[in-house]
Write a protein that holds these residues in place. Structure first.
Motif, PDB file in Angstrom:
ATOM      1  N   GLU A  11       0.825  -1.206   0.000  1.00 23.92           N
ATOM      2  CA  GLU A  11       0.000   0.000   0.000  1.00 23.92           C
ATOM      3  C   GLU A  11       0.863   1.260   0.000  1.00 23.92           C
ATOM      4  OE1 GLU A  11      -2.540  -0.500   3.386  1.00 23.92           O
ATOM      5  OE2 GLU A  11      -4.005  -1.721   2.275  1.00 23.92           O
ATOM      6  N   GLU A  12       1.948   1.232   0.766  1.00 24.35           N
ATOM      7  CA  GLU A  12       2.874   2.373   0.785  1.00 24.35           C
ATOM      8  C   GLU A  12       3.507   2.570  -0.588  1.00 24.35           C
ATOM      9  OE1 GLU A  12       5.730   1.713   3.865  1.00 24.35           O
ATOM     10  OE2 GLU A  12       4.272   2.010   5.469  1.00 24.35           O
ATOM     11  N   LEU A  17       3.929   5.507  -5.752  1.00 24.06           N
ATOM     12  CA  LEU A  17       3.836   5.446  -7.212  1.00 24.06           C
ATOM     13  C   LEU A  17       2.723   6.338  -7.738  1.00 24.06           C
ATOM     14  CD1 LEU A  17       4.446   1.640  -7.821  1.00 24.06           C
ATOM     15  CD2 LEU A  17       6.002   3.518  -8.323  1.00 24.06           C
ATOM     16  N   SER A  18       1.605   6.385  -7.041  1.00 18.64           N
ATOM     17  CA  SER A  18       0.498   7.256  -7.453  1.00 18.64           C
ATOM     18  C   SER A  18       0.911   8.717  -7.388  1.00 18.64           C
ATOM     19  CB  SER A  18      -0.718   7.031  -6.553  1.00 18.64           C
ATOM     20  OG  SER A  18      -1.250   5.751  -6.751  1.00 18.64           O
ATOM     21  N   VAL A  21       3.216   9.410 -10.336  1.00 20.40           N
ATOM     22  CA  VAL A  21       2.456   9.494 -11.584  1.00 20.40           C
ATOM     23  C   VAL A  21       1.753  10.845 -11.683  1.00 20.40           C
ATOM     24  CG1 VAL A  21       0.450   8.569 -12.804  1.00 20.40           C
ATOM     25  CG2 VAL A  21       2.181   7.021 -11.918  1.00 20.40           C
ATOM     26  N   ASP A  22       1.162  11.311 -10.589  1.00 21.54           N
ATOM     27  CA  ASP A  22       0.493  12.614 -10.591  1.00 21.54           C
ATOM     28  C   ASP A  22       1.490  13.742 -10.873  1.00 21.54           C
ATOM     29  OD1 ASP A  22      -1.952  11.456 -10.083  1.00 21.54           O
ATOM     30  OD2 ASP A  22      -1.866  11.838  -7.912  1.00 21.54           O
ATOM     31  N   GLU A  23       2.665  13.684 -10.254  1.00 16.82           N
ATOM     32  CA  GLU A  23       3.689  14.701 -10.478  1.00 16.82           C
ATOM     33  C   GLU A  23       4.159  14.689 -11.932  1.00 16.82           C
ATOM     34  OE1 GLU A  23       6.630  13.697  -7.568  1.00 16.82           O
ATOM     35  OE2 GLU A  23       5.545  14.690  -5.932  1.00 16.82           O
ATOM     36  N   LEU A  24       4.380  13.504 -12.475  1.00 24.98           N
ATOM     37  CA  LEU A  24       4.826  13.405 -13.863  1.00 24.98           C
ATOM     38  C   LEU A  24       3.744  13.886 -14.827  1.00 24.98           C
ATOM     39  CD1 LEU A  24       6.724   9.996 -13.802  1.00 24.98           C
ATOM     40  CD2 LEU A  24       7.712  12.279 -13.996  1.00 24.98           C
ATOM     41  N   SER A  25       2.501  13.619 -14.499  1.00 25.03           N
ATOM     42  CA  SER A  25       1.398  14.093 -15.331  1.00 25.03           C
ATOM     43  C   SER A  25       1.368  15.617 -15.364  1.00 25.03           C
ATOM     44  CB  SER A  25       0.078  13.542 -14.799  1.00 25.03           C
ATOM     45  OG  SER A  25      -0.993  14.031 -15.570  1.00 25.03           O
ATOM     46  N   ASP A  26       1.585  16.238 -14.212  1.00 28.28           N
ATOM     47  CA  ASP A  26       1.635  17.706 -14.152  1.00 28.28           C
ATOM     48  C   ASP A  26       2.800  18.252 -14.982  1.00 28.28           C
ATOM     49  OD1 ASP A  26      -0.553  17.654 -12.469  1.00 28.28           O
ATOM     50  OD2 ASP A  26       0.634  17.928 -10.630  1.00 28.28           O
TER      51      ASP A  26
END
Length: 70
Positions: A11-12, A17-18, A21-26
């Protein structure tokens, strides 16, 4: 390693990773906007250069001239 510990570790890892992914998407979205601005600026520069070259009737466009050392 117990099942509970493995689940917690997974879970950690998923949470990290989530976030990544959000940072890379930005970052990708920002880069896309920058590329669009750069593309528009390049188009404007190319258009201005074409106008400048067409105003100099009878002269050879700089892109078509031989360098002076030839």
């Amino acid at each position: 390693m117990s099942t509970e510990n493995r689940t917690l570790a997974l879970e950690e890892q998923v949470a990290h990773l989530s976030k990544t992914v959000d940072e890379l998407s930005d970052i990708v979205a920002r880069q896309e906007r920058e590329i669009e601005v750069i593309g528009r600026r390049l188009g404007m520069l190319m258009q201005a250069e074409a106008v400048r070259q067409s105003d100099g009737e009878g002269t050879v466009a700089l892109a078509d001239q031989r360098p002076p050392h030839w």
